[in-house]
Design a protein around this motif. Structure first.
Motif, PDB file in Angstrom:
ATOM      1  N   LEU A  27       0.828  -1.205   0.000  1.00 46.59           N
ATOM      2  CA  LEU A  27       0.000   0.000   0.000  1.00 46.59           C
ATOM      3  C   LEU A  27       0.865   1.258   0.000  1.00 46.59           C
ATOM      4  CD1 LEU A  27      -2.730   1.449   0.268  1.00 46.59           C
ATOM      5  CD2 LEU A  27      -2.536   1.159   2.753  1.00 46.59           C
ATOM      6  N   PHE A  28       1.849   1.296   0.894  1.00 49.36           N
ATOM      7  CA  PHE A  28       2.712   2.475   0.979  1.00 49.36           C
ATOM      8  C   PHE A  28       3.575   2.620  -0.277  1.00 49.36           C
ATOM      9  CE2 PHE A  28       2.553   1.888   5.830  1.00 49.36           C
ATOM     10  CZ  PHE A  28       1.432   2.692   5.918  1.00 49.36           C
ATOM     11  N   GLY A  29       4.090   1.489  -0.776  1.00 48.38           N
ATOM     12  CA  GLY A  29       4.937   1.540  -1.964  1.00 48.38           C
ATOM     13  C   GLY A  29       4.191   2.070  -3.172  1.00 48.38           C
ATOM     14  N   SER A  30       2.973   1.598  -3.392  1.00 48.77           N
ATOM     15  CA  SER A  30       2.186   2.078  -4.526  1.00 48.77           C
ATOM     16  C   SER A  30       1.819   3.553  -4.357  1.00 48.77           C
ATOM     17  CB  SER A  30       0.916   1.236  -4.682  1.00 48.77           C
ATOM     18  OG  SER A  30       0.132   1.291  -3.498  1.00 48.77           O
ATOM     19  N   SER A  31       1.577   3.978  -3.120  1.00 50.38           N
ATOM     20  CA  SER A  31       1.249   5.387  -2.874  1.00 50.38           C
ATOM     21  C   SER A  31       2.435   6.287  -3.203  1.00 50.38           C
ATOM     22  CB  SER A  31       0.845   5.579  -1.409  1.00 50.38           C
ATOM     23  OG  SER A  31      -0.290   4.806  -1.080  1.00 50.38           O
ATOM     24  N   ILE A  32       3.628   5.863  -2.821  1.00 53.45           N
ATOM     25  CA  ILE A  32       4.830   6.652  -3.101  1.00 53.45           C
ATOM     26  C   ILE A  32       5.040   6.801  -4.598  1.00 53.45           C
ATOM     27  CG2 ILE A  32       7.347   6.659  -2.943  1.00 53.45           C
ATOM     28  CD1 ILE A  32       7.056   5.357  -0.187  1.00 53.45           C
ATOM     29  N   MET A  33       4.961   5.690  -5.312  1.00 55.10           N
ATOM     30  CA  MET A  33       5.189   5.754  -6.763  1.00 55.10           C
ATOM     31  C   MET A  33       4.147   6.612  -7.456  1.00 55.10           C
ATOM     32  SD  MET A  33       6.521   1.924  -7.766  1.00 55.10           S
ATOM     33  CE  MET A  33       5.075   1.100  -7.099  1.00 55.10           C
ATOM     34  N   ALA A  34       2.898   6.552  -6.973  1.00 56.05           N
ATOM     35  CA  ALA A  34       1.853   7.382  -7.572  1.00 56.05           C
ATOM     36  C   ALA A  34       2.112   8.861  -7.319  1.00 56.05           C
ATOM     37  CB  ALA A  34       0.487   6.975  -6.996  1.00 56.05           C
ATOM     38  N   LEU A  35       2.515   9.201  -6.105  1.00 54.89           N
ATOM     39  CA  LEU A  35       2.778  10.602  -5.769  1.00 54.89           C
ATOM     40  C   LEU A  35       3.983  11.149  -6.540  1.00 54.89           C
ATOM     41  CD1 LEU A  35       2.209  10.517  -1.904  1.00 54.89           C
ATOM     42  CD2 LEU A  35       0.820  11.753  -3.578  1.00 54.89           C
ATOM     43  N   VAL A  36       5.053  10.340  -6.621  1.00 56.85           N
ATOM     44  CA  VAL A  36       6.256  10.793  -7.323  1.00 56.85           C
ATOM     45  C   VAL A  36       5.974  11.000  -8.800  1.00 56.85           C
ATOM     46  CG1 VAL A  36       8.594  10.154  -8.008  1.00 56.85           C
ATOM     47  CG2 VAL A  36       7.846   9.749  -5.669  1.00 56.85           C
ATOM     48  N   SER A  37       5.289  10.060  -9.420  1.00 57.17           N
ATOM     49  CA  SER A  37       5.020  10.175 -10.857  1.00 57.17           C
ATOM     50  C   SER A  37       3.970  11.243 -11.160  1.00 57.17           C
ATOM     51  CB  SER A  37       4.553   8.820 -11.409  1.00 57.17           C
ATOM     52  OG  SER A  37       3.369   8.393 -10.745  1.00 57.17           O
ATOM     53  N   CYS A  50      16.434   6.968  -5.368  1.00 53.20           N
ATOM     54  CA  CYS A  50      15.242   6.870  -4.524  1.00 53.20           C
ATOM     55  C   CYS A  50      14.109   6.163  -5.268  1.00 53.20           C
ATOM     56  CB  CYS A  50      14.796   8.258  -4.078  1.00 53.20           C
ATOM     57  SG  CYS A  50      15.940   9.103  -2.964  1.00 53.20           S
ATOM     58  N   MET A  51      13.897   6.539  -6.518  1.00 51.29           N
ATOM     59  CA  MET A  51      12.822   5.924  -7.303  1.00 51.29           C
ATOM     60  C   MET A  51      13.114   4.451  -7.534  1.00 51.29           C
ATOM     61  SD  MET A  51       9.920   6.770  -8.363  1.00 51.29           S
ATOM     62  CE  MET A  51       8.599   6.267  -9.458  1.00 51.29           C
ATOM     63  N   PHE A  52      14.378   4.117  -7.788  1.00 45.60           N
ATOM     64  CA  PHE A  52      14.735   2.708  -7.955  1.00 45.60           C
ATOM     65  C   PHE A  52      14.458   1.932  -6.674  1.00 45.60           C
ATOM     66  CE2 PHE A  52      17.961  -0.514  -6.987  1.00 45.60           C
ATOM     67  CZ  PHE A  52      17.680  -1.447  -7.976  1.00 45.60           C
ATOM     68  N   ALA A  53      14.823   2.502  -5.522  1.00 46.70           N
ATOM     69  CA  ALA A  53      14.608   1.819  -4.246  1.00 46.70           C
ATOM     70  C   ALA A  53      13.127   1.542  -4.021  1.00 46.70           C
ATOM     71  CB  ALA A  53      15.173   2.671  -3.102  1.00 46.70           C
ATOM     72  N   TRP A  54      12.280   2.539  -4.257  1.00 49.83           N
ATOM     73  CA  TRP A  54      10.842   2.353  -4.042  1.00 49.83           C
ATOM     74  C   TRP A  54      10.253   1.343  -5.015  1.00 49.83           C
ATOM     75  CZ3 TRP A  54      10.860   8.326  -4.113  1.00 49.83           C
ATOM     76  CH2 TRP A  54      11.199   8.812  -2.848  1.00 49.83           C
ATOM     77  N   TYR A 121       3.582  17.622  -2.502  1.00 48.16           N
ATOM     78  CA  TYR A 121       3.710  16.232  -2.933  1.00 48.16           C
ATOM     79  C   TYR A 121       5.003  15.619  -2.391  1.00 48.16           C
ATOM     80  CZ  TYR A 121      -0.232  16.238  -6.206  1.00 48.16           C
ATOM     81  OH  TYR A 121      -1.491  16.259  -6.758  1.00 48.16           O
ATOM     82  N   ARG A 122       6.071  16.394  -2.430  1.00 47.83           N
ATOM     83  CA  ARG A 122       7.355  15.881  -1.962  1.00 47.83           C
ATOM     84  C   ARG A 122       7.362  15.646  -0.453  1.00 47.83           C
ATOM     85  NH1 ARG A 122      11.672  19.387  -5.707  1.00 47.83           N
ATOM     86  NH2 ARG A 122      11.095  18.348  -7.672  1.00 47.83           N
ATOM     87  N   ILE A 123       6.687  16.485   0.274  1.00 41.54           N
ATOM     88  CA  ILE A 123       6.554  16.268   1.715  1.00 41.54           C
ATOM     89  C   ILE A 123       5.776  14.988   1.982  1.00 41.54           C
ATOM     90  CG2 ILE A 123       5.506  17.167   3.830  1.00 41.54           C
ATOM     91  CD1 ILE A 123       6.105  19.985   2.793  1.00 41.54           C
ATOM     92  N   ALA A 124       4.713  14.777   1.215  1.00 42.67           N
ATOM     93  CA  ALA A 124       3.913  13.556   1.376  1.00 42.67           C
ATOM     94  C   ALA A 124       4.742  12.314   1.068  1.00 42.67           C
ATOM     95  CB  ALA A 124       2.691  13.613   0.475  1.00 42.67           C
ATOM     96  N   VAL A 125       5.538  12.386   0.006  1.00 41.68           N
ATOM     97  CA  VAL A 125       6.412  11.258  -0.344  1.00 41.68           C
ATOM     98  C   VAL A 125       7.400  10.974   0.775  1.00 41.68           C
ATOM     99  CG1 VAL A 125       8.273  10.536  -1.889  1.00 41.68           C
ATOM    100  CG2 VAL A 125       6.205  11.550  -2.829  1.00 41.68           C
ATOM    101  N   THR A 126       7.979  12.023   1.335  1.00 42.41           N
ATOM    102  CA  THR A 126       8.953  11.853   2.412  1.00 42.41           C
ATOM    103  C   THR A 126       8.308  11.196   3.625  1.00 42.41           C
ATOM    104  OG1 THR A 126      10.173  13.808   1.674  1.00 42.41           O
ATOM    105  CG2 THR A 126      10.563  13.055   3.920  1.00 42.41           C
ATOM    106  N   VAL A 127       7.102  11.654   3.987  1.00 43.46           N
ATOM    107  CA  VAL A 127       6.411  11.103   5.160  1.00 43.46           C
ATOM    108  C   VAL A 127       6.057   9.633   4.949  1.00 43.46           C
ATOM    109  CG1 VAL A 127       4.318  11.240   6.557  1.00 43.46           C
ATOM    110  CG2 VAL A 127       5.511  13.336   5.897  1.00 43.46           C
ATOM    111  N   ILE A 128       5.477   9.321   3.792  1.00 40.94           N
ATOM    112  CA  ILE A 128       5.069   7.936   3.532  1.00 40.94           C
ATOM    113  C   ILE A 128       6.288   7.027   3.431  1.00 40.94           C
ATOM    114  CG2 ILE A 128       3.889   6.403   1.909  1.00 40.94           C
ATOM    115  CD1 ILE A 128       2.096   8.736   1.143  1.00 40.94           C
ATOM    116  N   SER A 129       7.364   7.530   2.829  1.00 39.60           N
ATOM    117  CA  SER A 129       8.587   6.730   2.740  1.00 39.60           C
ATOM    118  C   SER A 129       9.130   6.423   4.132  1.00 39.60           C
ATOM    119  CB  SER A 129       9.630   7.470   1.903  1.00 39.60           C
ATOM    120  OG  SER A 129      10.813   6.706   1.791  1.00 39.60           O
TER     121      SER A 129
END
Length: 303
Positions: A27-37, A50-54, A121-129
């Motif tokens: 769930l968290f992984g898919s959320s991160i990729m959606a937010l980043v893209s 970072c994108m490769f890691a996620w 968006y970047r803050i959200a990615v950081t928090v979820i990561s």
């Protein structure tokens, strides 16, 4: 139902604490990729890492979860428990690193009016990561070796430390590749050889364990691990002394950081990263040596 009266699907893969942890990972992984893209964006070497890691962690978690719920992992010629705990440890480290690197290079204290949405968006990615670290750490905690239990080597403290050692070595290689200037002296080239040798053997130990080929060695696996770890401690001790001397002593280098040295492209910074993580790996190998002795003692006593 199969011929033995069991279910094709493994309900425990979903209805257990381990299953819950893996579903949170997905769930968290898919959320991160959606937010980043969608709006956060990424770029340069650090962003691509970072994108490769996620993406890597999400993809492998999806495969692990699918194989576990369908029981297809029993058809694979590997040690499933060793593989999953090793990956969970690696994913924890990758998420921790990405959660630190991404905000450092992509978050700014102030944002222009037209860029605040991207900043959000970047803050959200950081928090979820950062939150995603906990489900992977929980999987390591759930599947780790417990007193009196018979588990695979990778579930022990020594096995988990092997993953951490390999990951730290990758950080060292990254710093060396980023203006590390390791080819200035023979002594620093010796350090690079030590890093490469120890990393190669550590990866070999992990591969042998996951593939279940430890018995293919001509001598006991536990003795091999102890001897190698002892040698690695000696080698890393030498690099922990040699690298700082030939990097920061005024006779060979600069003791202080140059005033004009751009972040991300500064040889002095790269040398400092190598020095710090060399010390970190020295401590990890030393702790590993202590626990390897303990594992050998328990095994001998059981026999």
């Amino acid at each position: 139902m199969d011929a033995h009266g069991g279910h094709y699907l493994n309900k425990e893969a979903v209805l257990s604490p381990l299953g819950a942890a893996r579903m949170c990972q997905l769930l968290f992984g898919s959320s991160i990729m959606a937010l980043v893209s969608h709006g956060a964006g990424y770029g340069a070497t650090y962003g691509y890492f970072c994108m490769f890691a996620w993406c890597f962690c999400f993809a492998v978690t999806l495969v692990v979860f699918s194989l576990d719920i369908t029981r297809l992992h029993v058809c694979m010629p590997i040690s499933w428990d060793n593989l999953t705990v090793a990956f969970a440890m690696l994913a924890t480290l990758m998420y921790v690193t990405a959660s630190v690197v991404y905000p450092v290079y992509f978050l700014e204290a102030d944002c222009p009016d037209e860029g605040c949405e991207e900043q959000a968006y970047r803050i959200a990615v950081t928090v979820i990561s950062g939150v995603s670290v906990f489900p992977y750490a929980a999987e390591v905690f759930i599947t780790r070796a417990k007193p009196g239990a018979v588990v695979g080597y990778m579930a022990t403290v020594s096995g988990l430390l092997k993953v951490v050692q390999g990951f730290v070595a990758c950080i060292i290689f990254g710093a060396l590749d980023n203006y590390g200037e390791y080819d200035n002296y023979v002594a620093t080239e010796y350090c690079v050889v030590v890093y490469g040798l120890c990393f190669s053997v550590t990866v070999l130990v992990v591969i042998l364990t996951i593939s279940g080929r430890t018995s293919s060695l001509r001598f006991p696996f536990d003795r091999f691990v102890i001897i190698y770890t002892f040698v690695a401690v000696i080698l890393y001790l030498s690099t922990a002394l040699v690298w700082p001397i030939f990097s920061f002593d005024k006779k060979y280098g600069l003791t202080d950081r140059p005033e004009v040295c751009p972040r991300g492209q500064c040889p002095w910074d790269s040398k400092l990263v190598v020095a710090v993580f060399t010390a970190v790996n020295l401590v990890l190998y030393f702790v590993d040596l202590i626990y390897s002795q303990r594992i050998r003692f328990v095994t001998s006593a059981a026999v």
